[in-house]
Design an enzyme around this catalytic site. Structure first.
Site, PDB file in Angstrom:
ATOM      1  N   TYR A 149       1.441  -1.025  -0.011  1.00 38.97           N
ATOM      2  CA  TYR A 149       0.072  -0.300   0.437  1.00 38.97           C
ATOM      3  C   TYR A 149       1.204   0.917  -0.147  1.00 38.97           C
ATOM      4  O   TYR A 149       1.695   1.311   0.397  1.00 38.97           O
ATOM      5  CB  TYR A 149      -0.649   0.338   1.311  1.00 38.97           C
ATOM      6  CG  TYR A 149      -1.894   1.071   1.332  1.00 38.97           C
ATOM      7  CD1 TYR A 149      -1.363   2.610   2.267  1.00 38.97           C
ATOM      8  CD2 TYR A 149      -2.808   1.618   0.414  1.00 38.97           C
ATOM      9  CE1 TYR A 149      -2.302   3.094   2.449  1.00 38.97           C
ATOM     10  CE2 TYR A 149      -4.205   3.065   0.486  1.00 38.97           C
ATOM     11  CZ  TYR A 149      -3.352   2.737   1.898  1.00 38.97           C
ATOM     12  OH  TYR A 149      -4.507   4.277   1.652  1.00 38.97           O
ATOM     13  N   ASP A 244       9.495   2.724  -0.564  1.00 37.61           N
ATOM     14  CA  ASP A 244       8.750   3.536  -0.174  1.00 37.61           C
ATOM     15  C   ASP A 244       8.689   3.212   1.089  1.00 37.61           C
ATOM     16  O   ASP A 244       8.433   1.950   1.850  1.00 37.61           O
ATOM     17  CB  ASP A 244       7.161   2.939  -0.529  1.00 37.61           C
ATOM     18  CG  ASP A 244       5.791   3.734   0.293  1.00 37.61           C
ATOM     19  OD1 ASP A 244       4.505   3.763   0.131  1.00 37.61           O
ATOM     20  OD2 ASP A 244       5.874   4.087   1.667  1.00 37.61           O
ATOM     21  N   LYS A 272       5.100   8.838   8.853  1.00 38.52           N
ATOM     22  CA  LYS A 272       5.009   8.630   9.726  1.00 38.52           C
ATOM     23  C   LYS A 272       6.160   8.939  10.568  1.00 38.52           C
ATOM     24  O   LYS A 272       6.172  10.375  11.518  1.00 38.52           O
ATOM     25  CB  LYS A 272       5.204   7.167   9.295  1.00 38.52           C
ATOM     26  CG  LYS A 272       3.672   7.032   8.968  1.00 38.52           C
ATOM     27  CD  LYS A 272       3.177   5.150   9.043  1.00 38.52           C
ATOM     28  CE  LYS A 272       2.752   4.834   7.654  1.00 38.52           C
ATOM     29  NZ  LYS A 272       0.834   4.940   8.652  1.00 38.52           N
TER      30      LYS A 272
HETATM   31  P1  KE4 Z   1      -0.401   8.230   4.347  1.00 40.06           P
HETATM   32  O1  KE4 Z   1      -0.847   9.097   3.665  1.00 40.06           O
HETATM   33  O2  KE4 Z   1      -1.204   7.442   5.180  1.00 40.06           O
HETATM   34  O3  KE4 Z   1       0.702   9.103   5.642  1.00 40.06           O
HETATM   35  O4  KE4 Z   1       0.728   7.428   4.383  1.00 40.06           O
HETATM   36  C1  KE4 Z   1       0.222   6.505   2.808  1.00 40.06           C
HETATM   37  C2  KE4 Z   1       1.180   5.503   2.995  1.00 40.06           C
HETATM   38  C3  KE4 Z   1       2.492   5.025   1.442  1.00 40.06           C
HETATM   39  N1  KE4 Z   1       3.134   4.237   1.977  1.00 40.06           N
HETATM   40  C4  KE4 Z   1       2.927   3.131   3.130  1.00 40.06           C
HETATM   41  C5  KE4 Z   1       4.291   1.909   2.914  1.00 40.06           C
HETATM   42  C6  KE4 Z   1       2.226   3.121   4.252  1.00 40.06           C
HETATM   43  O5  KE4 Z   1       2.054   2.249   5.136  1.00 40.06           O
HETATM   44  C7  KE4 Z   1       1.051   4.473   4.103  1.00 40.06           C
HETATM   45  C8  KE4 Z   1      -0.315   4.211   5.179  1.00 40.06           C
HETATM   46  N2  KE4 Z   1      -0.235   2.860   6.504  1.00 40.06           N
HETATM   47  C9  KE4 Z   1      -1.673   3.002   6.569  1.00 40.06           C
HETATM   48  C10 KE4 Z   1      -1.348   2.243   7.337  1.00 40.06           C
HETATM   49  N3  KE4 Z   1      -1.136   0.490   7.202  1.00 40.06           N
HETATM   50  C11 KE4 Z   1      -2.065   4.159   7.731  1.00 40.06           C
HETATM   51  C12 KE4 Z   1      -3.410   3.751   7.826  1.00 40.06           C
HETATM   52  C13 KE4 Z   1      -4.534   4.493   7.410  1.00 40.06           C
HETATM   53  O6  KE4 Z   1      -4.596   4.650   6.533  1.00 40.06           O
HETATM   54  O7  KE4 Z   1      -5.806   5.482   8.139  1.00 40.06           O
END
Ligand code: KE4
Length: 434
Positions: A149, A244, A272
Site C-alpha cells: 500500500y 516506499d 510517519k
Molecule cells: P499516508 O498518506 O496515510 O500518510 O501514508 C500512506 C502510506 C504510504 N506508504 C506506506 C507504506 C503506508 O503504510 C502508508 C499508510 N499506512 C496506513 C496503515 N498501514 C495508514 C493508516 C490509514 O490508512 O489510516
C-alpha cells in the site's frame, strides 16, 4: 449486552453519533474496525505505551498511530519541542531553519538520499515520487506489488490485471481505467514476474515502486536477494527503483530498510516517524532526480503546510532521540522478546501461527505455512485473527484492527508491558481453542 460490550458503551454511542457526520464515522477507513467485525474504540488520550478510550479502558498500544509513535505517545522532549514551536506561530508558508535541519538529519541517515522535499503525507510523497520518475525517465508505466500500500493516489488504487505483467485495473471507484492501465501489479517476492514485465513492456517502465519490507499485508520481508535483483533489473533498463519507506524509514534502522539490506533506492518516500506524530512526510533521493522539482525544474509539486514548523519541530525532536544511543538495540530486544513469547504461547495452546518480524514490526498470521506474499496471507485464518484481536482488546491489548496490518513496538513498551501482552495472548489462544 455482554460484560465485554459494557466496557465500550461510550465508544458505541460516539460511533453512532460520528456516523451521522463522517462517512463511516471515521476519517480513515481502517479505524472503523470493519476488518474485525466490531465497532471502534474512541481514544481519549495516550501516554507512553498506553492509550485510554472514552470509556476509561486502558490499553497497551501496538498500533502506535500506525507507526509514527516509535518513542511512545506524548514523549516529553517531543511535547516540549511542539509547544516551543507553537509559541512562535503555527504556519508561515515560508522557509524555516528547522526544515534545513531536518533535511540534514534525513540525508545523514540515508546513503541514497542527497536532496529532500518535505510534504504532509505518505500519499503525497509517493504521488510525487511517481511524477518525478515519469519526468526523469520519460516513460509512463509504474510497477507495484500486490499487497503493498502506497497511499490513495489514483495510480496506486489498482489491482493486478488479467494476466501476469498485464496492466492493472482500478481497485477503487473513481479511478479511470486510463489511469489504472499505467500501472502493472505483480506478486511480491517474485523476481521472474518483474523480468516478465520488463520483457512485455520493453522500455516503458518508469519505476518499480515497492515497500522494501511489506507492512500493509501484514509484515512480509523480502526474499533473499530480491531487492538486489530489483536493483540490477532497474539499472539495466534505465528504470528508477522507488523504496516506499513510509513505515520502515527510521523504524528498522535510522536508514530504514535500505540500511538493513545495504541497498540504495533512486527515490525514497518517508512519513510517519519523520513527522513525530504530526503531519509530515518526504520524497527524497538522488539530486539529479530531485532537482527536477519546481522551482528548480519542470516537475510541479507544492503544499501549503509542507515543512510545517510544528510538525518539523516534532520531527527534529524525534530523530534527535532516535539517532543517538542504542534505541534500535532496545527496540530489537523488546520485539524479539514479544515474538518469542507469542510463539511459545501459541505452541503451548496447540495453535499454528507464523510470526513475521523485522526489527520492531511484526505480524502473527494464523497458519502453519510460511507467509511470503499476499496469496499466502489470504490463505491464513482471518476469522481466527478476529477472535484473537477481540480477546486481546478485552484484556487491554490494542492491536491493529486488521490481519493485514502490523504490530508496532515502541521505546515506551516496558518489559512489564511485553509480559502482560504475552499473558493476554496465552488467555486469548486458550479462548480460541476452547
Ligand atoms: P499516508 O498518506 O496515510 O500518510 O501514508 C500512506 C502510506 C504510504 N506508504 C506506506 C507504506 C503506508 O503504510 C502508508 C499508510 N499506512 C496506513 C496503515 N498501514 C495508514 C493508516 C490509514 O490508512 O489510516
Amino acid at each position: 449486552m455482554t460484560r465485554e460490550q459494557s466496557k465500550y458503551t461510550k465508544s458505541a454511542d460516539a460511533f453512532a453519533q460520528a456516523r451521522k457526520y463522517l462517512p463511516g464515522g471515521v476519517d480513515s477507513p481502517v479505524r472503523a474496525f470493519g476488518r474485525v467485525d466490531m465497532g471502534p474504540v474512541f481514544v481519549a488520550a495516550a501516554k507512553g505505551s498506553k492509550i485510554y478510550d472514552i470509556d476509561g479502558n486502558q490499553y497497551i498500544d501496538y498500533v502506535c498511530s500506525w507507526g509514527p509513535m516509535i518513542l511512545g505517545h506524548a514523549h516529553p522532549a517531543v511535547l516540549e519541542a511542539i509547544l516551543a514551536a507553537a509559541q512562535k506561530g503555527s504556519s508561515f508558508g515560508a522557509p524555516t531553519l528547522a526544515e534545513t535541519e531536518l533535511a540534514e538529519k534525513v540525508i545523514a541517515a540515508y546513503d541514497s538520499i542527497e536532496k529532500v522535499r518535505f510534504l504532509s503525507s505518505g500519499t503525497e510523497a509517493v504521488m510525487t515520487a511517481i511524477r518525478l520518475a515519469r519526468a526523469y525517465t520519460r516513460k509512463d508505466l509504474i510497477v507495484k506489488m500486490v499487497g503493498c500500500y502506497h497511499g490513495h493516489s489514483d495510480s496506486l488504487l489498482v489491482a493486478a490485471g488479467s494476466g501476469l505483467a498485464e496492466t492493472a485495473i482500478a481497485s477503487s471507484a473513481g479511478v479511470p481505467d486510463s489511469i489504472a492501465k499505467l500501472t502493472v501489479v505483480l506478486p511480491y517476492n517474485d523476481i521472474e514476474a518483474v523480468k516478465a514485465a520488463f520483457e512485455k513492456h520493453k522500455g516503458n517502465i518508469a519505476a518499480v515502486l515497492i515497500e522494501p519490507v511489506a507492512a500493509n499485508m501484514g509484515v512480509i520481508g523480502p526474499a533473499d536477494g530480491y531487492l538486489q535483483m530489483l536493483r540490477e533489473l532497474c539499472n539495466g533498463r534505465d528504470t528508477l527503483l522507488i523504496f516506499d519507506e513510509v513505515i520502515t524509514g527510521f523504524r528498522l534502522a535510522a536508514g530504514g530498510a535500505q540500511e538493513l539490506f545495504a541497498i540504495n533506492g533512486d527515490l525514497t518516500c518517508l512519513g510517519k516517524i519523520i513527522g513525530g506524530g504530526l503531519p509530515a512526510a518526504a520524497v527524497a533521493g538522488r539530486a539529479d532526480i530531485m532537482d527536477m522539482l519546481a522551482p528548480l525544474g519542470p516537475v510541479y509539486q507544492a503544499g501549503t503546510l509542507s515543512g510545517n514548523p510544528i510538525a518539523t519541530a516534532a520531527a527534529n525532536a524525534t530523530l534527535d532521540i532516535l539517532t543517538k544511543g542504542d534505541c534500535y538495540e532496545k527496540l530489537e530486544s523488546s520485539a524479539a522478546t514479544l515474538e518469542a513469547g507469542l510463539a511459545d504461547a501459541a505452541k503451548n495452546a496447540g495453535i499454528d501461527v507464523t510470526i513475521n518480524r523485522l526489527g520492531s514490526i511484526m505480524s502473527c498470521f494464523f497458519t502453519d505455512k510460511p507467509v511470503r506474499n499476499f496469496t499466502d496471507v489470504q490463505s491464513t485464518d482471518i476469522e481466527c485473527f478476529k477472535k484473537f484481536f477481540a480477546a486481546m482488546l478485552n484484556q487491554g491489548i490494542y492491536l491493529a484492527p486488521s490481519a493485514y496490518e502490523a504490530m508496532f513496538v515502541s521505546l515506551a513498551h516496558t518489559p512489564e508491558d511485553i509480559e502482560k501482552t504475552i499473558e493476554a495472548a496465552k488467555n486469548s489462544f486458550a479462548r480460541i481453542i476452547g
